[in-house]
Design an enzyme around this catalytic site. Structure first.
Site, PDB file in Angstrom:
ATOM      1  N   ILE A  73       0.890  -1.162   0.000  1.00 14.86           N
ATOM      2  CA  ILE A  73       0.000   0.000   0.000  1.00 14.86           C
ATOM      3  C   ILE A  73       0.921   1.202   0.000  1.00 14.86           C
ATOM      4  CG2 ILE A  73      -1.721   1.381   1.227  1.00 14.86           C
ATOM      5  CD1 ILE A  73      -2.760  -1.198   2.497  1.00 14.86           C
ATOM      6  N   ALA A  74       0.743   2.094  -0.963  1.00 16.25           N
ATOM      7  CA  ALA A  74       1.603   3.276  -1.025  1.00 16.25           C
ATOM      8  C   ALA A  74       0.834   4.458  -1.604  1.00 16.25           C
ATOM      9  CB  ALA A  74       2.834   2.996  -1.888  1.00 16.25           C
ATOM     10  N   GLU A 107       2.211  -7.231   6.812  1.00 16.01           N
ATOM     11  CA  GLU A 107       3.343  -6.872   7.648  1.00 16.01           C
ATOM     12  C   GLU A 107       3.546  -5.374   7.550  1.00 16.01           C
ATOM     13  OE1 GLU A 107       4.008 -11.081   6.450  1.00 16.01           O
ATOM     14  OE2 GLU A 107       3.939  -9.295   5.191  1.00 16.01           O
ATOM     15  N   TYR A 119      -4.140   1.057   9.925  1.00 16.45           N
ATOM     16  CA  TYR A 119      -4.590  -0.331   9.925  1.00 16.45           C
ATOM     17  C   TYR A 119      -5.481  -0.624  11.135  1.00 16.45           C
ATOM     18  CZ  TYR A 119      -0.900  -0.692   6.419  1.00 16.45           C
ATOM     19  OH  TYR A 119      -0.106  -0.503   5.328  1.00 16.45           O
TER      20      TYR A 119
END
Length: 173
Positions: A73-74, A107, A119
């Site tokens: 995810i970026a 992770e 998250y």
């Protein structure tokens, strides 16, 4: 009015996604890895988030039976802190849920408190620590899991995901 779109990533998006990948991660995935995943990996699904005409982020997940593992995810540095990461991440969970995924793992660097906060807001909890997980500096990773999946979207079509939003308020600067 500003437009926001979350949609499936295509080969036409590779250059923009790779630029985000390259400037976000210390050990970025190669263009070839991204191309392979969206072209040849039946378990892989990738979304991009597009603000007006600019791809500002992307996310990937590998789906195996009823479980999903978020690979990346970026959000582009110029667009961080505006809520794009939250929109993209929740869209990825919606996508996974509609594929029949019951839980998702990922992770995250132990030092990445901003990502951990995101998250946790999406329902992820810390499951364990993966010691010296990251190759670049031997940093530990937190293994997180989410089993509070969003409802299945009845109009969902795999590989044809699109979520359009009008942004009626100013984007945070």
């Amino acid at each position: 009015m500003d437009k926001l779109c979350v949609r499936d990533m295509t080969l036409n998006d590779i250059e923009a996604v790779y630029a985000i990948e390259h400037t976000t991660f210390s050990i970025p995935w190669s263009k070839e890895s991204l191309i392979h995943d969206i072209s040849n990996n039946p378990c892989a699904r990738y979304l991009v988030i597009q603000y007006n005409d600019t791809i500002v982020g992307y996310a990937g997940i590998w789906v195996i039976l009823d479980e999903g593992h978020i690979t990346n995810i970026a959000i582009s540095a110029d667009y961080r802190g505006r809520g794009f990461g939250s929109i993209l991440s929740s869209s990825l969970l919606e996508y996974a849920s509609s594929l029949g995924v019951n839980y998702v793992t990922l992770e995250v660097r132990k030092s990445n408190l901003i990502a951990q906060k995101l998250y946790k807001s999406l329902g992820f909890i810390k499951l364990s620590v993966r010691k010296e997980y990251y190759e670049d500096n031997r940093e530990d990773a937190l293994l997180m899991v989410c089993d509070r999946m969003p409802p299945i979207n009845e109009q969902f079509e795999d590989k044809n995901f699109i979520k359009l939003m009008d942004i009626t308020t100013e984007v945070n600067e």
